[in-house]
Enzyme design. Structure first.
Site, PDB file in Angstrom:
ATOM      1  N   CYS A   5       0.840  -1.192   0.000  1.00  0.00           N
ATOM      2  CA  CYS A   5       0.000   0.000   0.000  1.00  0.00           C
ATOM      3  C   CYS A   5       0.882   1.252   0.000  1.00  0.00           C
ATOM      4  O   CYS A   5       1.769   1.392   0.841  1.00  0.00           O
ATOM      5  CB  CYS A   5      -0.905  -0.014   1.234  1.00  0.00           C
ATOM      6  N   GLU A   6       0.622   2.139  -0.920  1.00  0.00           N
ATOM      7  CA  GLU A   6       1.444   3.348  -1.012  1.00  0.00           C
ATOM      8  C   GLU A   6       1.144   4.355   0.099  1.00  0.00           C
ATOM      9  O   GLU A   6       1.912   5.283   0.309  1.00  0.00           O
ATOM     10  CB  GLU A   6       1.288   4.008  -2.378  1.00  0.00           C
ATOM     11  N   HIS A   7       0.053   4.172   0.818  1.00  0.00           N
ATOM     12  CA  HIS A   7      -0.301   5.119   1.873  1.00  0.00           C
ATOM     13  C   HIS A   7       0.426   4.864   3.184  1.00  0.00           C
ATOM     14  O   HIS A   7       0.777   5.807   3.892  1.00  0.00           O
ATOM     15  CB  HIS A   7      -1.811   5.096   2.125  1.00  0.00           C
ATOM     16  N   HIS A   8       0.634   3.583   3.529  1.00  0.00           N
ATOM     17  CA  HIS A   8       1.267   3.255   4.809  1.00  0.00           C
ATOM     18  C   HIS A   8       2.477   2.336   4.664  1.00  0.00           C
ATOM     19  O   HIS A   8       3.077   1.964   5.664  1.00  0.00           O
ATOM     20  CB  HIS A   8       0.247   2.585   5.743  1.00  0.00           C
ATOM     21  N   GLN A  46      -5.385  -0.654  -4.391  1.00  0.00           N
ATOM     22  CA  GLN A  46      -6.089  -1.765  -5.047  1.00  0.00           C
ATOM     23  C   GLN A  46      -6.915  -1.298  -6.236  1.00  0.00           C
ATOM     24  O   GLN A  46      -6.960  -1.959  -7.273  1.00  0.00           O
ATOM     25  CB  GLN A  46      -6.971  -2.483  -4.023  1.00  0.00           C
ATOM     26  N   HIS A  64      -6.080  -5.818   3.576  1.00  0.00           N
ATOM     27  CA  HIS A  64      -5.098  -4.732   3.711  1.00  0.00           C
ATOM     28  C   HIS A  64      -4.600  -4.672   5.147  1.00  0.00           C
ATOM     29  O   HIS A  64      -5.388  -4.433   6.068  1.00  0.00           O
ATOM     30  CB  HIS A  64      -5.739  -3.397   3.326  1.00  0.00           C
ATOM     31  N   CYS A  94      -2.941  -2.415   6.480  1.00  0.00           N
ATOM     32  CA  CYS A  94      -3.116  -1.065   7.036  1.00  0.00           C
ATOM     33  C   CYS A  94      -4.477  -0.947   7.724  1.00  0.00           C
ATOM     34  O   CYS A  94      -4.671  -0.103   8.594  1.00  0.00           O
ATOM     35  CB  CYS A  94      -2.938   0.009   5.970  1.00  0.00           C
TER      36      CYS A  94
END
Length: 189
Positions: free
Chosen positions: A77-80, A119, A147, A149
């Protein structure tokens, strides 16, 4: 931008210091190098072009659904920067006798999964790459993933599955065709 192992090593060393761990203690001394090697491996899709993988083959008058389901994948995941993992299901209907090898569908999933991702974008990229390479009558991609995250932090809901789908061509235009493909996905569950 090219992968820079030395920058990753230094960043992990700084991260260890930032979370209050001595980066020189025996248990984590090699951690920066190991993490850099891990990122090089799990993010190798950044430098791959799926068009290089999809070889168009000729079939004899086949114009029905081709479906590969339950393709396992792991992504980040690019966010976390936490993993998400699950299964992708990829279907297409050939046009003009243009097909590709079944393993190519799984390899396309891997190329897009091995990038910093979300995703929704990954699902779209898989579908659009097949549309571009094969010019089929239609493409359908369904991705189911957990996920970390959402499991390990934040909502803390282990076992929650996110489902995304992208349909192109006849799968969008013809509800019966879409229903047939979805029923094929449901078999064996």
């Amino acid at each position: 931008m090219a992968f820079d192992k030395n920058k990753v090593v230094e960043a992990v060393r700084l991260l260890l210091e930032g979370i209050g761990t001595d980066p020189h203690r025996p248990g984590v001394l090699e951690t920066p190098r190991r993490v850099a090697q891990m990122y090089a491996e799990i993010l190798c899709g950044e430098d791959q072009d799926p068009r290089d993988l999809i070889k168009v083959l000729r079939a004899e008058n086949y114009d029905e659904i081709v479906l590969v389901r339950d393709i396992p994948f792991y992504s980040l995941c690019e966010h976390h920067l936490l993993p998400f993992h699950g299964r992708a299901h990829v279907a297409y209907i050939p046009e003009g006798n243009r097909i590709t090898g079944l393993s190519k569908l799984a390899r396309v999933v891997d190329v897009f999964a091995r990038r910093l991702q979300v995703q929704e974008r990954m699902t779209t990229q898989i579908a659009d790459s097949l549309v571009h390479a094969l010019a089929p009558k239609g493409v359908m991609v369904v991705v189911e993933a957990e996920h970390l995250c959402m499991t390990m932090r934040g909502a803390q809901k282990p076992g929650s599955i996110t489902v995304t789908s992208v349909v192109r061509g006849i799968f969008r235009e013809n509800p019966a065709t879409r229903s047939e493909a979805m029923s094929l996905l449901d078999r064996g569950r």
